[in-house]
Motif scaffolding. Structure first.
Motif, mmCIF file in Angstrom:
data_model
loop_
_atom_site.group_PDB
_atom_site.id
_atom_site.type_symbol
_atom_site.label_atom_id
_atom_site.label_comp_id
_atom_site.label_asym_id
_atom_site.label_seq_id
_atom_site.Cartn_x
_atom_site.Cartn_y
_atom_site.Cartn_z
ATOM 1 N N ALA A 91 7.664 8.561 -10.148
ATOM 2 C CA ALA A 91 7.287 7.214 -9.707
ATOM 3 C C ALA A 91 5.801 7.015 -9.942
ATOM 4 N N VAL A 92 5.375 5.784 -9.753
ATOM 5 C CA VAL A 92 3.944 5.507 -9.650
ATOM 6 C C VAL A 92 3.584 5.639 -8.175
ATOM 7 N N TYR A 93 2.590 6.432 -7.898
ATOM 8 C CA TYR A 93 2.159 6.674 -6.527
ATOM 9 C C TYR A 93 0.898 5.865 -6.247
ATOM 10 N N TYR A 94 0.931 5.151 -5.135
ATOM 11 C CA TYR A 94 -0.163 4.274 -4.756
ATOM 12 C C TYR A 94 -0.781 4.727 -3.434
ATOM 13 N N CYS A 95 -2.068 4.663 -3.383
ATOM 14 C CA CYS A 95 -2.806 4.916 -2.151
ATOM 15 C C CYS A 95 -3.005 3.584 -1.424
ATOM 16 N N LYS A 96 -2.937 3.617 -0.118
ATOM 17 C CA LYS A 96 -3.128 2.408 0.684
ATOM 18 C C LYS A 96 -4.043 2.717 1.856
ATOM 19 N N ALA A 97 -4.999 1.840 2.053
ATOM 20 C CA ALA A 97 -5.864 1.911 3.228
ATOM 21 C C ALA A 97 -5.539 0.711 4.099
ATOM 22 N N SER A 98 -5.276 0.942 5.361
ATOM 23 C CA SER A 98 -4.891 -0.174 6.211
ATOM 24 C C SER A 98 -5.517 -0.084 7.586
ATOM 25 N N ARG A 99 -5.937 -1.241 8.047
ATOM 26 C CA ARG A 99 -6.380 -1.422 9.423
ATOM 27 C C ARG A 99 -6.017 -2.861 9.754
ATOM 28 N N PHE A 100 -5.017 -2.997 10.584
ATOM 29 C CA PHE A 100 -4.425 -4.313 10.837
ATOM 30 C C PHE A 100 -5.477 -5.368 11.124
ATOM 31 N N PRO A 101 -5.369 -6.532 10.456
ATOM 32 C CA PRO A 101 -4.328 -6.978 9.536
ATOM 33 C C PRO A 101 -4.653 -6.738 8.058
#
Length: 115
Positions: A91-101
């Protein structure tokens, strides 16, 4: 726009290992839950693993026992160590940074597992 820089993808034989890395700015990294997602051709993007700022982790059932997510605050980097790779991990692997919203995605890195 938050910049996430991913690396570590590539070709690997089934049963092999890879380590993915994702770097972010210090400010973003320190306040964000960091995660790895993947998207295979024709499929929806799915969570692989994520780690909170406190180090709590969550894994998809399909990778439990085979993947380890970790974060290094000194390097502002999150890692995904993958072992015992299977064809279906391609697959293509994606990094995600999250701090709502708010959240941001990396550009993705291809992981291809061959038999």
């Amino acid at each position: 726009q938050v910049q996430l820089v991913e690396s570590g993808g590539g070709f690997v034989q089934a049963g092999g290992s890879l380590r993915l890395s994702c770097s972010a700015s210090a400010r973003i990294f320190s306040i964000s839950t960091m995660g790895w997602y993947r998207q295979a051709p024709g499929k929806q993007r799915e969570l692989v693993a994520e780690i909170t700022t406190r180090g709590s982790t969550t894994y998809a059932d399909s990778v439990k026992g085979r993947c380890t997510i970790s974060r290094d605050s000194a390097k502002n980097t999150v890692y995904l160590q993958m072992t015992s790779l299977r064809l279906e991990d391609t697959a293509v692997y994606y990094c995600k940074a999250s701090r709502f919203p708010a959240y941001s995605w990396g550009q993705g890195t291809q992981v291809t597992v061959s038999s």
